[in-house]
Design an enzyme around this catalytic site. Structure first.
Site, mmCIF file in Angstrom:
data_model
loop_
_atom_site.group_PDB
_atom_site.id
_atom_site.type_symbol
_atom_site.label_atom_id
_atom_site.label_comp_id
_atom_site.label_asym_id
_atom_site.label_seq_id
_atom_site.Cartn_x
_atom_site.Cartn_y
_atom_site.Cartn_z
ATOM 1 N N ASP A 12 -54.602 -30.268 15.115
ATOM 2 C CA ASP A 12 -55.745 -31.122 15.500
ATOM 3 C C ASP A 12 -55.455 -32.137 16.613
ATOM 4 O OD1 ASP A 12 -56.708 -29.704 13.346
ATOM 5 O OD2 ASP A 12 -57.204 -31.437 12.105
ATOM 6 N N LYS A 110 -61.074 -24.871 11.619
ATOM 7 C CA LYS A 110 -61.239 -25.160 10.186
ATOM 8 C C LYS A 110 -62.264 -26.270 10.015
ATOM 9 C CE LYS A 110 -57.425 -28.425 10.352
ATOM 10 N NZ LYS A 110 -58.174 -29.662 10.071
ATOM 11 N N CYS A 155 -54.363 -34.176 7.801
ATOM 12 C CA CYS A 155 -54.273 -32.733 8.063
ATOM 13 C C CYS A 155 -52.839 -32.225 8.154
ATOM 14 C CB CYS A 155 -55.102 -32.378 9.288
ATOM 15 S SG CYS A 155 -56.875 -32.582 8.944
HETATM 16 C C1 VGL Z 1 -58.444 -35.179 9.915
HETATM 17 C C2 VGL Z 1 -59.767 -36.628 8.748
HETATM 18 C C3 VGL Z 1 -60.864 -35.805 8.902
HETATM 19 C C4 VGL Z 1 -57.094 -34.857 10.472
HETATM 20 C C5 VGL Z 1 -59.527 -34.323 10.077
HETATM 21 O O1 VGL Z 1 -56.997 -34.033 11.412
HETATM 22 O O2 VGL Z 1 -56.105 -35.427 9.952
HETATM 23 N N1 VGL Z 1 -58.564 -36.316 9.244
HETATM 24 N N2 VGL Z 1 -60.727 -34.666 9.575
#
Ligand code: VGL
Ligand code: ZN
Length: 204
Positions: A12, A110, A155
């Site tokens: 991410d 995702k 994540c």
């Molecule tokens: C994430 C919160 C919500 C992350 C993704 O990538 O850690 N955290 N969505």
């Protein structure tokens, strides 16, 4: 080059998790340079992308009176309500512009199901709906994973814990991770990863 059974999983590294983004992680952009320097060393390279519909259930805006960063209950368990982030096709969902994406073998999205969040790259937050990553890695003969990216305590940690549970040898390179740290979540996640046998290297 590392052995053929080694994969780098980049979690991410998207604009919304970097300074100025909708769910900015402090110094999140500092992971880009170390990741760019690491990626060529791994024979298997996966990037993940948080990829939510605009009315995603993890968004505070999808709940009447929902406060960002408060906790709610979903049918699958507790869920933090987040500011809307990484909406499919938005600039915030794009990878950081300096991240080297060309070397990636696979880009895995995702969190696209409206009613369920997905922190982990392996399973959604019900801990049973698979993303398909396990099958991909197994069919490529991967046994050992290094995880990097954002955020350490969500994540990255959930992915590392699932990977360890699935029997992969797991390392988290903290120098290439940054955390949200919501109510002590960073310390908690580091402890959980250690207890699960995840090797933690460096510091973010
Ligand atoms: C994430 C919160 C919500 C992350 C993704 O990538 O850690 N955290 N969505
Ligand atoms: Zn998300």
């Amino acid at each position: 080059m590392r052995p053929a059974s080694d994969a780098l999983i980049v979690i991410d590294v998207q604009n919304d998790f970097c300074p100025g983004g909708a769910l900015a992680v402090e110094k999140g952009d500092q992971v880009v340079a170390p990741i760019n320097a690491m990626i060529d060393d791994y024979p298997v390279r996966v990037l993940t992308q948080d990829w939510h519909p605009a009315d995603h259930t993890s968004f505070a805006t999808s709940h009447v009176g929902g406060e960002p960063f408060s906790l709610t209950r979903m049918p699958y368990g507790p869920q933090v309500l987040w500011p809307a982030h990484c909406v499919q096709g938005s600039a915030g969902a794009a990878f950081h512009p300096d991240l080297r994406t060309d070397p990636a073998d696979l880009i895995l999205r995702k969190g696209f199901r409206p009613g369920i969040d997905s922190y982990s790259a392996f399973f959604e937050n019900d801990q049973s709906t698979p993303t398909g990553l396990q099958g991909y890695l197994r069919s490529r003969g991967v046994a050992s994973l290094t995880l990097v990216g954002l955020a350490t305590d969500f994540c990255v940690a959930w992915s590392a814990l699932d990977a360890a549970r699935l029997g992969f040898v797991v390392t988290v390179e903290l120098t290439a991770c940054r955390a949200i740290d919501l109510d002590g979540s960073l310390a908690g996640s580091l402890e959980q990863m250690r207890a699960a046998g995840v090797t933690l290297v460096g510091s973010g």
